[in-house]
Write an enzyme that holds these catalytic residues in place. Sequence first.
Site, PDB file in Angstrom:
ATOM      1  N   CYS A   1       1.095  -1.237  -0.046  1.00 24.61           N
ATOM      2  CA  CYS A   1       0.037   0.013   0.098  1.00 24.61           C
ATOM      3  C   CYS A   1       0.998   1.363   0.156  1.00 24.61           C
ATOM      4  CB  CYS A   1      -1.002  -0.054   1.251  1.00 24.61           C
ATOM      5  SG  CYS A   1      -0.297  -0.167   2.778  1.00 24.61           S
TER       6      CYS A   1
ATOM      7  N   ARG B   1      -2.299  -0.957   5.484  1.00 33.69           N
ATOM      8  CA  ARG B   1      -3.420  -1.553   4.564  1.00 33.69           C
ATOM      9  C   ARG B   1      -2.990  -2.681   4.188  1.00 33.69           C
ATOM     10  NH1 ARG B   1      -5.125   3.603   0.979  1.00 33.69           N
ATOM     11  NH2 ARG B   1      -2.520   3.789   1.226  1.00 33.69           N
TER      12      ARG B   1
END
Lengths: 148, 293
Positions: B247, B252
Amino acid sequence: MSGATLHPRLQEIVDDFNAVPDKDRLQLLLEFSQDLPALPDRYAAHRDLLEPVPECQTPLFLAVEVEPDETVRLFFEAPPEAPTTRGFAAILHTGLDGLDADEVLATPAEFSSQLGLQDLVSPLRLRGMAAMLARIKRQVRDKRQVRG
Amino acid sequence: MALPYDSAPKFAEYAHPEMIVSTEWVAGHLDDPGLVVAESDEDVLLYETGHVPGAVKLDWHTELNDPVTRDYVDGAGFARLMSEKGIARDTTLVLYGDKNNWWAAYALWVCSLFGHPDLRLMDGGRAKWIAEGRPVSTDTPKRPQADYPVVDRDDTHLRAFKDQVLAHLGKPLIDVRSPGEYSGELLHMPDYPQEGALRGGHIPGAKSVPWARAAAPDATFKPRAELEAIYAGEAGLTPEDDVVVYCRIGERSSHTWFVLHHLLGYPRVRNYDGSWTEWGNSVRVPITRGTSP
């Protein structure tokens, strides 16, 4: 360091943060976050008047007013699940609300780095406060200009 | 002295049901010896406003990272940190946090680099615990100091570095950022401009599967069949694949790493934690712009 001196009200906050041990410093930030004043009705009912501050990791909105006598008024809104952002906003509110425009504009951009929070909060998170200050100063300049 | 697993039917479908527990399970085991619950948040003060009773705070930014080098703590640093928190090598460590468990999944992934044997994520995280009206406490628990052994961090199986990603081009890569970040329209995540990069786009060949596709509206993970439809069906991943996820700083993608590795059971999934803040700032690495891989 710019060598610029802080307004006594900001200096007092810096001194308070640096007078306590690390662990209590976060607690102090939390206390600030709890004291952030709620938005007055004229903004609560008109959120479009608020400027978003996307540099903060959680939603923060602010409004700046410059009164005819050059007194600056600051208004912030951040959700309760964002206490760090609320704490930063409350520090700026306590330090700057009610000062005159020149005093606000004279605040050094690196003010947030003097609070001794880098290691406790992380530099990345602290950037949000620098961004809030930059936006406040820009709004102060804009609003003064409008008045001429 | 590991605690029993959560036998909820939803979890039984997952490849590794031992890696996940419900808020209800946590509420029922809070006083069990051998359990430590840890909160990992994006907001560094959120824990102080009230947390799962007895939970300790584990901060990714300030505790799991080396303060100087862009890297995680070493074996000695991890042992010191765990010992201070009262976590022993045989502790069942349950992690949860804000923002859909991003940082909790990130902390779990870092703990996995040290091979902590019993790690679990609380499905739905902090938001679900609070939405259910479960108790929160502002008391900082006083856990007795533990004696966590010094275990070397093993970056070989779960972590990918930039040079390895360059050598991986052509093999499966999953970009979990928002569509605007993937295409290169945005140089940062919406609302996170401070974590920007000089160049926008994605790593050539990477498929776009935003992390949130794996999450239900209540921040829990979707059931296995729905996850299979996304990652096996749409993205075409198979258990034989060598997969790298990324990410912007790796939080994430830790969420997606957890889904692929633990919920779907793909054996070879690595998180590229340098992610776009490294790739998008690097000189002469290939970049693709636009909506196609």
